[in-house]
Design a protein around this motif. Structure first.
Motif, short mmCIF file in Angstrom:
data_model
loop_
_atom_site.label_atom_id
_atom_site.label_comp_id
_atom_site.label_asym_id
_atom_site.label_seq_id
_atom_site.Cartn_x
_atom_site.Cartn_y
_atom_site.Cartn_z
N ILE A 1 0.84 -1.20 0.00
CA ILE A 1 0.00 0.00 0.00
C ILE A 1 0.87 1.25 0.00
N TYR A 2 1.93 1.24 0.83
CA TYR A 2 2.85 2.38 0.90
C TYR A 2 3.51 2.66 -0.44
N LEU A 3 3.97 1.61 -1.12
CA LEU A 3 4.62 1.77 -2.43
C LEU A 3 3.63 2.28 -3.48
N ALA A 4 2.38 1.78 -3.41
CA ALA A 4 1.37 2.22 -4.37
C ALA A 4 1.03 3.70 -4.16
N VAL A 5 0.86 4.11 -2.90
CA VAL A 5 0.52 5.51 -2.60
C VAL A 5 1.67 6.44 -2.98
N SER A 6 2.90 6.02 -2.71
CA SER A 6 4.07 6.86 -3.00
C SER A 6 4.53 6.78 -4.45
N GLY A 7 3.87 5.93 -5.25
CA GLY A 7 4.20 5.83 -6.67
C GLY A 7 5.50 5.12 -6.97
N GLN A 8 5.97 4.28 -6.06
CA GLN A 8 7.22 3.55 -6.27
C GLN A 8 6.91 2.17 -6.86
N ARG A 9 7.55 1.87 -7.96
CA ARG A 9 7.32 0.60 -8.62
C ARG A 9 8.55 -0.29 -8.52
N ILE A 10 8.29 -1.59 -8.44
CA ILE A 10 9.38 -2.56 -8.44
C ILE A 10 9.70 -2.93 -9.88
N ARG A 11 10.93 -2.76 -10.28
CA ARG A 11 11.34 -3.10 -11.65
C ARG A 11 11.76 -4.57 -11.69
#
Length: 286
Positions: free
Chosen positions: A49-59
């Motif tokens: 959820i934190y990564l989605a809200v902050s716009g951070q994607r896993i490459r």
């Protein structure tokens, strides 16, 4: 300056929260493996959820070559949690935590063999004095007689060994960093913990009362999910020495919780042993 101060506060708070982990795990009536599984699942959900809200994607294309390392480090992390939770149940929180903080000493000794680093005189002194500290925490009587305290300290040392393995494996992981790496390691831990739990203790969420549910959610969401996000957010703005010094808030809070809240006694030799482990480990890191 203000950014650095904010990072110090975040890291200090996260370390203080880590220090209360043992207090909460004592209130959750499930096996150590089951608790480790729930911790990984809850923390993973929150970090996603934190990564989605902050716009951070896993490459994911960047990590194909390191999947095996991530899997192994995740397995080591899961086993590390199981052994640490067992340590909390067999001995005092202070003894378990101080034994667990032997991990940096293990890393110091192993690094020269894995990475061909030179073992300095300072590192040898730190290893010897930290080992003396560990013996003082265990106590000569405990070594001779065995018992629950010795078993708990050995569980703590086992957890330290697997945490050292996580640290060493992370040195080989180059393309994934920070919170992304931790999330993938949580996924790997879940993969190994599910069959382990189903094949051993099974799942017993029905045994949890309100206190148990509250503590379980705290361990998964606060002690792991939120604190890991705070921890990695703070790291990027702090120097290595600052991080090393602030990380020792964790064992200090754990000792205070153990002695002042739970009333678990520490004798003078155990206090001296704790000071030796923390002091010489900190000196080595700084």
């Amino acid at each position: 300056m203000q950014k650095n101060l904010k990072a110090k506060m975040m890291l200090s708070i996260s370390m203080a929260i880590f220090g209360t982990l043992g207090l909460f795990t004592r209130k959750i009536p499930v096996s150590s493996g089951e608790l480790a599984l729930y911790r990984a699942v809850l923390a993973s959900a929150l970090i996603l959820i934190y990564l989605a809200v902050s716009g951070q994607r896993i490459r994911f294309r960047m990590i194909k070559r390191e999947l095996l390392l991530l899997l192994l480090s995740g397995i080591a992390m899961g086993v590390n949690w199981i052994l640490l939770f067992q340590a909390y149940r067999y001995t005092t929180i202070s003894a378990a935590t101080l034994s667990y903080y032997f991990a940096p000493v293990i890393v110091t000794v192993v690094c020269p063999f894995l990475f061909h680093e030179k073992l300095t005189g300072k590192q040898i002194i730190c290893f010897c004095m930290s080992t003396v500290g560990l013996v003082l925490i265990i106590g000569i009587d405990s070594l001779a007689q065995g018992g629950r305290d010795l078993a708990g300290i050995l569980f703590g040392l086992g957890a330290a060994g697997f945490y050292a393995a996580v640290i060493l494996l992370n040195k080989f992981i180059k393309n994934v960093t920070g919170i992304h790496r931790t999330l993938l390691q949580f996924f790997a831990a879940i993969l190994i913990l599910i069959p382990y739990v189903m094949g051993t203790s099974g799942m017993h969420l029905e045994n949890l009362d309100r206190m148990g549910w509250g503590c379980l959610l705290a361990v998964g969401l606060i002690h792991t999910g939120i604190t890991y996000c705070m921890y990695f957010s703070a790291l990027k703005d702090l120097a290595g020495q600052e991080t090393a010094m602030l990380s020792y808030i964790d064992p200090l809070v754990a000792v205070l919780v153990s002695t002042l809240i739970l009333g678990e006694a520490m004798n003078v030799l155990q206090m001296l042993g704790g000071l030796l482990i923390l002091g010489f480990t900190l000196w080595n890191e700084v």
